[in-house]
Design a protein around this motif. Structure first.
Motif, PDB file in Angstrom:
ATOM      1  N   SER A   1     -29.432   8.347  -8.459  1.00  0.00           N
ATOM      2  CA  SER A   1     -27.912   8.681  -9.754  1.00  0.00           C
ATOM      3  C   SER A   1     -28.108   7.775 -10.828  1.00  0.00           C
ATOM      4  O   SER A   1     -29.748   7.197 -11.022  1.00  0.00           O
ATOM      5  CB  SER A   1     -27.545   7.802  -8.598  1.00  0.00           C
ATOM      6  OG  SER A   1     -27.809   6.040  -8.218  1.00  0.00           O
ATOM      7  N   ASP A   2     -26.959   8.035 -11.644  1.00  0.00           N
ATOM      8  CA  ASP A   2     -26.413   7.852 -12.563  1.00  0.00           C
ATOM      9  C   ASP A   2     -28.191   7.872 -13.318  1.00  0.00           C
ATOM     10  O   ASP A   2     -28.253   6.698 -14.174  1.00  0.00           O
ATOM     11  CB  ASP A   2     -26.231   5.770 -12.746  1.00  0.00           C
ATOM     12  CG  ASP A   2     -25.733   5.841 -11.976  1.00  0.00           C
ATOM     13  OD1 ASP A   2     -24.370   6.428 -12.412  1.00  0.00           O
ATOM     14  OD2 ASP A   2     -25.324   4.780 -11.296  1.00  0.00           O
TER      15      ASP A   2
ATOM     16  N   GLY B   1     -23.160  17.145 -12.343  1.00  0.00           N
ATOM     17  CA  GLY B   1     -22.822  16.211 -13.550  1.00  0.00           C
ATOM     18  C   GLY B   1     -24.037  16.127 -14.695  1.00  0.00           C
ATOM     19  O   GLY B   1     -24.166  14.973 -14.574  1.00  0.00           O
TER      20      GLY B   1
ATOM     21  N   ASP C   1     -26.058  12.868 -12.792  1.00  0.00           N
ATOM     22  CA  ASP C   1     -24.612  11.063 -12.453  1.00  0.00           C
ATOM     23  C   ASP C   1     -25.242  11.735 -11.253  1.00  0.00           C
ATOM     24  O   ASP C   1     -25.924  10.120 -10.482  1.00  0.00           O
ATOM     25  CB  ASP C   1     -22.904  12.149 -11.852  1.00  0.00           C
ATOM     26  CG  ASP C   1     -22.506  12.801 -12.814  1.00  0.00           C
ATOM     27  OD1 ASP C   1     -22.737  11.614 -14.052  1.00  0.00           O
ATOM     28  OD2 ASP C   1     -21.744  13.336 -12.999  1.00  0.00           O
ATOM     29  N   SER C   2     -26.132  12.316 -10.380  1.00  0.00           N
ATOM     30  CA  SER C   2     -26.229  12.178  -8.609  1.00  0.00           C
ATOM     31  C   SER C   2     -27.822  13.054  -8.721  1.00  0.00           C
ATOM     32  O   SER C   2     -27.069  14.788  -9.188  1.00  0.00           O
ATOM     33  CB  SER C   2     -25.774  11.535  -7.463  1.00  0.00           C
ATOM     34  OG  SER C   2     -24.247  12.612  -7.954  1.00  0.00           O
TER      35      SER C   2
END
Length: 338
Positions: A189-190, A73, A174-175
């Motif tokens: 992550s994030d 992502g 995202d990760s």
């Protein structure tokens, strides 16, 4: 055997340019450059300018060996998921001793024209550093390929803030995960970073077949890619789930909010206009000890101040963390398969 796969939801000019650049590296030794006069006879001008806007997204990027490392992502855009725009690339093949745009040479040009106050120490430093042979920039050798990233529109020519914040960016991931027979682990992550891109330069030095020896004894090609960039992260958040920082600090189960990366404190701010600074050189190299041939990444330097106003461990804030004059220098890597 290792494999690398990319699944992207969008095709962009940036990917095409990256692919084209990647294919050209193995042929550097046989590359015969055009000088500006030859280029002008073909195109009608010396050098090329490209005004660029883009938005890049990649669903999954995976490196597979015995296990796999995945980036999931990924998105690169302007602030608030808008188009990354106001980018201007100038591409030149230098003649001998030619002065071309580099670093903060645009600020030096404006200072010389009286548009920006030279009482500012950074401005005075830029004027001294980038004033070369009656022009503004950096002097290059014949056949050097010089790519300078700046802005199409810098706004008010008398405003330093407009100049430094002309190109905004947003990076979201995202990760980042690692997978194997025992399952999958999140490294990060994030990730969400917003900030500004300052002057960025890519130079392919035309060193022909020459070589040189680094201080650690490694031999590297005289034809090398040189990266020089300034940037600032004004607001960032990430979860540091399980990973090491330069093999020293393990920040597992750490959450960071309000991250800022800049250069406004300490003893090495001069000439950076409050922005973090990174440089590196890449070329073919041979290890002095191992004798292995691979990609040499050398003369690496990173300078910044880092603020983490909300630093969480196990979901609970333990206060704030600051680094002043955070410097990575004298760093050399040789990357090869095994």
């Amino acid at each position: 055997m290792s494999t690398l796969s990319v699944h992207s939801s969008r095709s962009t000019l940036a990917i095409a340019c990256l692919a084209a650049s990647s294919f050209s590296f193995p042929a550097l030794a046989d590359f015969t450059p055009l000088d500006d006069s030859t280029m002008a006879s073909v195109t009608g001008q010396a050098g090329v300018s490209i005004e660029l806007e883009t938005r890049l997204s990649i669903d999954h990027l995976t490196w597979t060996d015995e296990g796999s490392l995945g980036v999931n992502g990924l998105r690169l855009s302007g602030h608030n998921d808008t188009v990354l725009d106001n980018l201007k690339l100038t591409i030149d093949i230098a003649g001998e001793g030619e002065v071309l745009p580099h670093g903060f040479s645009e600020i030096a040009r404006r200072a010389n024209a009286g548009q920006i106050d030279t009482s500012n120490p950074d401005v005075a430093d830029a004027l001294a550093k980038y004033s070369v042979a009656g022009d503004f920039g950096k002097q290059f050798n014949s056949g050097d390929l010089v790519i300078h990233l700046g802005a199409t529109d810098y706004g008010d020519p008398t405003s330093l803030q407009d100049t430094l914040q002309a190109v905004d960016f947003e990076l979201a991931i995202d990760s980042i995960t690692t997978s194997g027979t025992d399952g999958t682990t999140n490294l990060f992550s994030d990730i969400h970073l917003q900030g500004y891109v300052g002057p960025t330069d890519l130079v392919i030095r035309n060193g022909g077949n020459s070589t040189r020896t680094l201080t650690n004894g490694n031999t590297v090609s005289g034809s090398e890619l040189q990266l020089d960039t300034h940037f600032e992260v004004t607001n960032g958040n990430l979860n540091w789930d399980a990973a090491d920082l330069i093999f020293i600090f393990n920040f597992a189960a750490v959450g960071i909010e309000g991250l800022q990366i800049h250069n406004r404190r300490g003893d090495d701010t001069l000439g950076h206009f409050g922005m973090a600074h990174a440089t590196a050189k890449l070329s073919r190299g041979t290890g002095a000890t191992s004798g292995k041939e691979g990609l040499s990444i050398h003369d690496v330097e990173f300078r910044a101040d880092i603020d983490m106003p909300v630093f969480k461990v196990g979901g609970t804030s333990i206060g704030s963390v600051q680094f002043t004059d955070f410097v990575i220098s004298d760093t050399t890597m040789l990357v090869y398969g095994h």
